[in-house]
Design a protein around this motif. Sequence first.
Motif, PDB file in Angstrom:
ATOM      1  N   ALA A 129       0.891  -1.074   0.041  1.00  0.00           N
ATOM      2  CA  ALA A 129      -0.008  -0.042  -0.038  1.00  0.00           C
ATOM      3  C   ALA A 129       0.715   1.152  -0.108  1.00  0.00           C
ATOM      4  N   VAL A 130       1.949   1.244   0.585  1.00  0.00           N
ATOM      5  CA  VAL A 130       2.751   2.579   0.861  1.00  0.00           C
ATOM      6  C   VAL A 130       3.549   2.443  -0.575  1.00  0.00           C
ATOM      7  N   SER A 131       3.855   1.605  -1.042  1.00  0.00           N
ATOM      8  CA  SER A 131       4.360   1.317  -2.544  1.00  0.00           C
ATOM      9  C   SER A 131       3.635   2.027  -3.527  1.00  0.00           C
ATOM     10  N   ALA A 132       2.311   1.651  -3.425  1.00  0.00           N
ATOM     11  CA  ALA A 132       1.410   2.143  -4.486  1.00  0.00           C
ATOM     12  C   ALA A 132       1.308   3.442  -4.397  1.00  0.00           C
ATOM     13  N   VAL A 142      13.139   2.021  -7.604  1.00  0.00           N
ATOM     14  CA  VAL A 142      14.125   2.571  -6.274  1.00  0.00           C
ATOM     15  C   VAL A 142      13.596   3.493  -5.558  1.00  0.00           C
ATOM     16  N   ARG A 143      13.121   4.600  -6.080  1.00  0.00           N
ATOM     17  CA  ARG A 143      12.658   5.600  -5.235  1.00  0.00           C
ATOM     18  C   ARG A 143      11.448   4.970  -4.724  1.00  0.00           C
ATOM     19  N   ALA A 144      10.603   4.325  -5.090  1.00  0.00           N
ATOM     20  CA  ALA A 144       9.364   3.838  -4.581  1.00  0.00           C
ATOM     21  C   ALA A 144      10.036   3.090  -2.919  1.00  0.00           C
ATOM     22  N   VAL A 177      11.576  13.226  -1.198  1.00  0.00           N
ATOM     23  CA  VAL A 177      11.634  11.973  -1.734  1.00  0.00           C
ATOM     24  C   VAL A 177      10.537  11.751  -2.835  1.00  0.00           C
ATOM     25  N   LEU A 178       9.392  12.432  -2.813  1.00  0.00           N
ATOM     26  CA  LEU A 178       8.304  12.576  -3.800  1.00  0.00           C
ATOM     27  C   LEU A 178       8.122  14.232  -4.173  1.00  0.00           C
ATOM     28  N   PRO A 179       8.654  14.649  -5.359  1.00  0.00           N
ATOM     29  CA  PRO A 179       8.940  15.726  -5.809  1.00  0.00           C
ATOM     30  C   PRO A 179       7.493  16.275  -6.374  1.00  0.00           C
TER      31      PRO A 179
END
Length: 185
Positions: A129-132, A142-144, A177-179
């Motif tokens: 779920a976090v990866s999604a 890799v960023r995920a 980490v998530l622009p």
Amino acid sequence: MKRLDRRYPKGELRRRALIEATLRVIERDGVSGVSHRTVSQEAGLPTSSTTYYFTGLGDLLAAALTCVMDEDSERMRRLSSGGDRRRELAELLARVAAEPGRLLAEYELFLLAARRPHLREATDRWLVAVSAFARCYTDDPVRARVVVAMIDGFLLQTLLSENKPTADEVEALLSVVLPGPLPDR
């Protein structure tokens, strides 16, 4: 304990009360404090109720882990429903960090899954779920993974700190980490 829907059969209400009591015992005493007696007393039920609804303490701990991982996974899935939801995630993480008792219980159970592979199905749902959520912002696997590691690492670190982060601080971390969200997601 949050209010339970009275439409559930009585057995399901008791089972849920035992799971919630287990989480409170873990918050207070750790996994090692979980026994049939401590859980049933916390739930206000007869000691025999734990063995009636669960085959043993392992089954009770698995049910508690599954319950919290399912709740957490569902929250993450809702946040993955489109648009830029980093602020909402930041607010959620700041709230969780501000009241660490439940978080501590969850991570004790999470770490129990490291020793008991049969429990990892529940923890895997959280990680997926976090990866999604991360994939709403990046196509880079890799960023995920970095996002998943950052969120779990961040939450663990908040358990060790007296100074709890604000939503603004969490949002700043997420922005690194998530622009930004990917188009059409």
